[in-house]
Design an enzyme around this catalytic site. Structure first.
Site, PDB file in Angstrom:
ATOM      1  N   ASN A 115     -11.644 -51.474 -43.203  1.00 49.87           N
ATOM      2  CA  ASN A 115     -12.268 -51.763 -44.507  1.00 49.87           C
ATOM      3  C   ASN A 115     -12.126 -50.594 -45.497  1.00 49.87           C
ATOM      4  OD1 ASN A 115     -14.128 -50.114 -43.297  1.00 49.87           O
ATOM      5  ND2 ASN A 115     -15.897 -51.439 -43.638  1.00 49.87           N
ATOM      6  N   HIS A 118     -15.633 -45.507 -45.940  1.00 48.22           N
ATOM      7  CA  HIS A 118     -17.004 -45.381 -45.438  1.00 48.22           C
ATOM      8  C   HIS A 118     -17.789 -44.616 -46.488  1.00 48.22           C
ATOM      9  CE1 HIS A 118     -20.427 -44.263 -42.879  1.00 48.22           C
ATOM     10  NE2 HIS A 118     -20.302 -43.061 -43.435  1.00 48.22           N
TER      11      HIS A 118
END
Ligand code: CMP
Length: 136
Positions: A115, A118
């Site tokens: 993804n 962070h």
């Protein structure tokens, strides 16, 4: 006006591998988050396990640690007003398929694991996470 906050951001292996470092940095800068420090590093699985230890009871913990240590990452100290919540808004939802338009994870994320970024989720974790990468 609130005083500036600092938060930790990580540009994860999937984004580094696709040469997205400068695109992601420019999103931070355009949104008034200045980059106080940053470095490209390649951490071990043991270091990833220490960094993500809040997730140690989760079923995805082992894969998460393998992934974060699978290639180079860029760690950044971002600073600005409401930096912690602003960075989380810029990142978007953890799973890119649930992230809003124009968020980093919507633009660049591949999956819930890959993804792209962070970001610290609280002032307490921001302090710990910055110390983890920059104060030793
Ligand atoms: P991050 O914000 O780095 O924090 C922990 C990471 O675990 C998260 O992004 C995801 O990349 C990863 N992850 C994998 N599976 C899950 C899940 N089911 N829920 C939350 N995070 C997950």
């Amino acid at each position: 006006m609130n005083s500036p906050e600092q938060t930790l951001s990580i540009i994860k292996p999937d984004a580094v591998e696709r040469n997205l470092i400068e695109d992601i940095k420019s999103i931070f800068i355009q949104n008034n988050l200045s980059i106080k420090d940053n470095k490209k590093i390649h951490i071990t699985k043991e270091e990833a396990a220490e960094f993500y230890k809040v997730h140690q009871s989760k079923p995805f913990y082992n894969d998460l640690c393998s992934y974060l240590s699978s290639g180079p990452i860029v760690v950044l100290i971002l600073e600005g007003e409401d930096a912690i919540s602003k960075n989380r808004k810029l990142m978007g939802a953890t799973d890119p398929k649930n992230a809003k338009e124009n968020t980093i994870r919507k633009l660049y994320g591949i999956s819930i694991d890959k993804n792209s970024v962070h970001g610290s989720d609280s002032a307490e974790n921001a302090k710990k996470e910055i110390e983890f990468f920059f104060k030793n």
